[in-house]
Design a protein around this motif. Sequence first.
Motif, PDB file in Angstrom:
ATOM      1  N   PHE A  90      27.775  11.973   4.081  1.00 46.49           N
ATOM      2  CA  PHE A  90      26.614  12.782   4.785  1.00 46.49           C
ATOM      3  C   PHE A  90      27.774  14.215   5.390  1.00 46.49           C
ATOM      4  N   LEU A  91      26.830  15.409   5.217  1.00 54.09           N
ATOM      5  CA  LEU A  91      27.371  16.391   5.924  1.00 54.09           C
ATOM      6  C   LEU A  91      26.058  17.199   6.050  1.00 54.09           C
ATOM      7  N   ARG A  92      26.120  17.464   7.417  1.00 56.36           N
ATOM      8  CA  ARG A  92      25.245  18.544   8.042  1.00 56.36           C
ATOM      9  C   ARG A  92      25.886  20.035   8.250  1.00 56.36           C
ATOM     10  N   ILE A  93      25.185  20.829   7.850  1.00 56.80           N
ATOM     11  CA  ILE A  93      25.776  22.237   8.212  1.00 56.80           C
ATOM     12  C   ILE A  93      24.898  23.248   8.972  1.00 56.80           C
ATOM     13  N   PRO A  94      25.025  23.384  10.258  1.00 61.13           N
ATOM     14  CA  PRO A  94      24.029  24.090  10.939  1.00 61.13           C
ATOM     15  C   PRO A  94      23.686  25.456  10.598  1.00 61.13           C
ATOM     16  N   ALA A  95      22.543  25.978  10.808  1.00 58.78           N
ATOM     17  CA  ALA A  95      22.164  27.641  10.613  1.00 58.78           C
ATOM     18  C   ALA A  95      23.490  28.589  11.037  1.00 58.78           C
ATOM     19  N   LYS A  96      23.577  29.597  10.300  1.00 58.00           N
ATOM     20  CA  LYS A  96      24.368  30.586  10.524  1.00 58.00           C
ATOM     21  C   LYS A  96      25.846  30.210  10.343  1.00 58.00           C
ATOM     22  N   THR A  97      26.089  29.177   9.468  1.00 52.03           N
ATOM     23  CA  THR A  97      27.585  28.758   9.300  1.00 52.03           C
ATOM     24  C   THR A  97      27.777  29.006   7.613  1.00 52.03           C
ATOM     25  N   VAL A  98      28.887  29.805   7.574  1.00 48.70           N
ATOM     26  CA  VAL A  98      29.187  30.299   6.209  1.00 48.70           C
ATOM     27  C   VAL A  98      29.454  28.815   5.481  1.00 48.70           C
ATOM     28  N   HIS A  99      28.817  28.726   4.237  1.00 50.62           N
ATOM     29  CA  HIS A  99      29.203  27.499   3.117  1.00 50.62           C
ATOM     30  C   HIS A  99      29.114  27.919   1.893  1.00 50.62           C
ATOM     31  N   ASP A 100      29.537  26.921   0.977  1.00 46.73           N
ATOM     32  CA  ASP A 100      29.797  27.023  -0.348  1.00 46.73           C
ATOM     33  C   ASP A 100      29.677  25.674  -0.912  1.00 46.73           C
ATOM     34  N   PHE A 101      29.566  25.532  -2.489  1.00 49.30           N
ATOM     35  CA  PHE A 101      30.044  24.434  -2.971  1.00 49.30           C
ATOM     36  C   PHE A 101      30.770  24.649  -4.080  1.00 49.30           C
ATOM     37  N   ALA A 102      31.532  23.638  -4.744  1.00 55.40           N
ATOM     38  CA  ALA A 102      32.123  23.668  -6.115  1.00 55.40           C
ATOM     39  C   ALA A 102      32.389  22.033  -6.573  1.00 55.40           C
ATOM     40  N   ASN A 103      32.656  22.051  -7.879  1.00 53.91           N
ATOM     41  CA  ASN A 103      33.070  20.910  -8.442  1.00 53.91           C
ATOM     42  C   ASN A 103      34.498  21.305  -9.061  1.00 53.91           C
ATOM     43  N   ARG A 104      35.498  20.790  -8.402  1.00 50.35           N
ATOM     44  CA  ARG A 104      37.100  20.843  -8.792  1.00 50.35           C
ATOM     45  C   ARG A 104      37.537  19.631  -9.494  1.00 50.35           C
ATOM     46  N   THR A 105      36.530  18.941 -10.084  1.00 52.82           N
ATOM     47  CA  THR A 105      37.024  17.600 -10.773  1.00 52.82           C
ATOM     48  C   THR A 105      36.775  17.699 -12.394  1.00 52.82           C
ATOM     49  N   ASN A 106      37.165  16.883 -13.239  1.00 54.94           N
ATOM     50  CA  ASN A 106      36.802  16.633 -14.617  1.00 54.94           C
ATOM     51  C   ASN A 106      35.462  16.017 -14.945  1.00 54.94           C
ATOM     52  N   GLU A 107      34.824  15.690 -13.843  1.00 59.01           N
ATOM     53  CA  GLU A 107      33.525  14.867 -14.086  1.00 59.01           C
ATOM     54  C   GLU A 107      32.547  15.618 -13.442  1.00 59.01           C
ATOM     55  N   ILE A 108      31.251  15.349 -13.740  1.00 56.14           N
ATOM     56  CA  ILE A 108      30.124  16.024 -13.308  1.00 56.14           C
ATOM     57  C   ILE A 108      29.960  15.550 -11.826  1.00 56.14           C
ATOM     58  N   CYS A 109      29.471  16.204 -10.907  1.00 57.41           N
ATOM     59  CA  CYS A 109      28.998  15.797  -9.422  1.00 57.41           C
ATOM     60  C   CYS A 109      27.598  16.337  -9.033  1.00 57.41           C
ATOM     61  N   GLY A 110      27.218  15.444  -8.205  1.00 59.34           N
ATOM     62  CA  GLY A 110      25.772  15.958  -7.770  1.00 59.34           C
ATOM     63  C   GLY A 110      25.542  15.322  -6.404  1.00 59.34           C
ATOM     64  N   PHE A 111      24.721  16.092  -5.550  1.00 60.79           N
ATOM     65  CA  PHE A 111      24.577  15.860  -4.139  1.00 60.79           C
ATOM     66  C   PHE A 111      22.788  16.172  -4.044  1.00 60.79           C
ATOM     67  N   LEU A 112      22.435  15.572  -2.977  1.00 61.31           N
ATOM     68  CA  LEU A 112      21.232  15.927  -2.367  1.00 61.31           C
ATOM     69  C   LEU A 112      21.215  16.630  -1.304  1.00 61.31           C
TER      70      LEU A 112
END
Length: 135
Positions: A90-112
């Motif tokens: 679980f990860l919560r990112i508050p408003a006004k916080t810079v964020h991004d995401f990436a898959n750096r693995t050789n397998e598919i990834c998913g998040f809600l």
Amino acid sequence: MEHKHKETDTLFLKAGEGRVYNCGTMTAVFKADENETANKYSISEWWLEPNSDGSGAHQHEDNDEVFYGIEGTTSILVGDKWVDIEQGTFLRIPAKTVHDFANRTNEICGFLNFFIPGGFERNMPSIVKWFEDNK
């Protein structure tokens, strides 16, 4: 975007069901949008192909985001630090916080993803178009 469900309806969606948006190496499946939640939140699944980038670093002025790992390992930028979320993380990112995401693995990834308050889905048609125009 109006849907057949409203905030007083029970939503029941099986795996893979929802409104699907293809964004290059990412696929978003929206499960609940603003009109279905009285604009309290939007919920979506995000799936990234192996070794692929996300949306690019950004922030939301008025919206918190919650990420919950459902498959594989997703790397998420929070401010200036990358963290990995795996299934059950679980990860919560508050408003006004810079964020991004990436898959750096050789397998598919998913998040809600929970977008609070709702309305993120309004951006999806232009996001899909951007990815179509910038393959």
